[in-house]
Design a protein around this motif. Sequence first.
Motif, short mmCIF file in Angstrom:
data_model
loop_
_atom_site.label_atom_id
_atom_site.label_comp_id
_atom_site.label_asym_id
_atom_site.label_seq_id
_atom_site.Cartn_x
_atom_site.Cartn_y
_atom_site.Cartn_z
N LEU A 1 0.83 -1.21 0.00
CA LEU A 1 0.00 0.00 0.00
C LEU A 1 0.86 1.25 0.00
O LEU A 1 0.59 2.21 -0.72
N ARG A 2 1.88 1.24 0.85
CA ARG A 2 2.72 2.43 0.98
C ARG A 2 3.47 2.73 -0.31
O ARG A 2 3.54 3.88 -0.75
N PHE B 1 -6.12 -1.58 -10.33
CA PHE B 1 -6.40 -2.80 -9.57
C PHE B 1 -6.77 -3.91 -10.55
O PHE B 1 -7.73 -3.78 -11.31
N ILE B 2 -6.00 -4.99 -10.52
CA ILE B 2 -6.25 -6.15 -11.38
C ILE B 2 -6.97 -7.20 -10.55
O ILE B 2 -6.53 -7.55 -9.45
N LYS B 3 -8.08 -7.70 -11.07
CA LYS B 3 -8.82 -8.77 -10.38
C LYS B 3 -9.43 -9.70 -11.43
O LYS B 3 -10.03 -9.23 -12.40
N GLN C 1 -9.16 -1.34 -1.78
CA GLN C 1 -8.82 -2.76 -1.61
C GLN C 1 -9.85 -3.47 -0.73
O GLN C 1 -10.24 -4.61 -1.02
N THR C 2 -10.28 -2.80 0.32
CA THR C 2 -11.27 -3.39 1.22
C THR C 2 -12.58 -3.67 0.49
O THR C 2 -13.18 -4.74 0.63
N VAL C 3 -13.02 -2.72 -0.31
CA VAL C 3 -14.26 -2.89 -1.08
C VAL C 3 -14.12 -4.03 -2.08
O VAL C 3 -15.02 -4.86 -2.23
N LEU C 4 -12.97 -4.09 -2.76
CA LEU C 4 -12.74 -5.15 -3.74
C LEU C 4 -12.74 -6.53 -3.09
O LEU C 4 -13.28 -7.50 -3.65
N ARG C 5 -12.15 -6.64 -1.91
CA ARG C 5 -12.13 -7.93 -1.21
C ARG C 5 -13.54 -8.35 -0.81
O ARG C 5 -13.88 -9.52 -0.88
N LYS C 6 -14.34 -7.37 -0.37
CA LYS C 6 -15.71 -7.69 0.01
C LYS C 6 -16.50 -8.20 -1.18
O LYS C 6 -17.31 -9.11 -1.07
N LYS C 7 -16.25 -7.61 -2.35
CA LYS C 7 -16.96 -8.06 -3.55
C LYS C 7 -16.55 -9.47 -3.94
O LYS C 7 -17.35 -10.26 -4.44
N VAL C 8 -15.27 -9.81 -3.67
CA VAL C 8 -14.81 -11.16 -3.96
C VAL C 8 -15.49 -12.17 -3.05
O VAL C 8 -15.89 -13.27 -3.46
N LEU C 9 -15.65 -11.77 -1.77
CA LEU C 9 -16.23 -12.68 -0.79
C LEU C 9 -17.74 -12.79 -0.92
O LEU C 9 -18.36 -13.75 -0.46
#
Length: 251
Positions: A203-204, A214-216, A242-250
């Motif tokens: 992130l840093r 962001f590649i997914k 990133q948090t939103v993208l992970r939630k969408k994956v889950l």
Amino acid sequence: MKILELQDVKKTYRSRGIETQALKGVNFSVDEGEFIAIMGESGSGKTTLLNLVATLDQPTSGSIILEGQNLAHLKEKDITAFRRNELGFVFQTFNLLDQFTNRDNIYLPLVLSGVRAEEMKSRLAEIQDQLMIGDFVDKYPYEISGGQKQRIATARAIITKPALLLADEPTGSLDSASADAIMRLFTRINENAQTILMVTHSLRSASYARRVLFIKDGIVFHELYRGEEDQEAFMERIHQAQTVLRKKVLA
């Protein structure tokens, strides 16, 4: 001006009758002078994407155009020279040769291109102070720290004056202080008009870029522009994305 353009780039690997689609149709472009970070979970396709741009692999379909040259049209005998002249590479593991001094490691791509000794010295003089390598340029890689090795590797990458600098997890082997120092260095290089495309999990490190892709699941799923934000604010926005993208994956 666009320096790099990817149009519907797909990559499928086949092994023992099983197909794996690493990239499913990637589209984006890079303007001259941009600093872009590519992020994504392991297996998202970001390393495959970097390898395709680096001419280390070929897409199954679609086109990658760098400096007006469709990379698919390069002849096999011309690829190595094209890569050496148009692309600079910075790797997580430095890829320095311990039997060479740091100076000779930096000179290596110019030696392979047949550049005269005086021209090599002149080019190093142009970047030595900027990269702050003068105190250890005549030492050997095994005599210096990881952060210093990455400075030498960066010097080797930009001494050819490449159209595009590709960085694959450039801070992955460094402690946090050395990582920040390298990313500040990348910022200065970018401010001198060097175009940079960087893959990172950090992130840093990503927050030093001006744009984050962001590649997914093999596509460019989202992107963020830094705009006038400071680094800390941009890092927080990257984290939220990133948090939103992970939630969408889950989900």
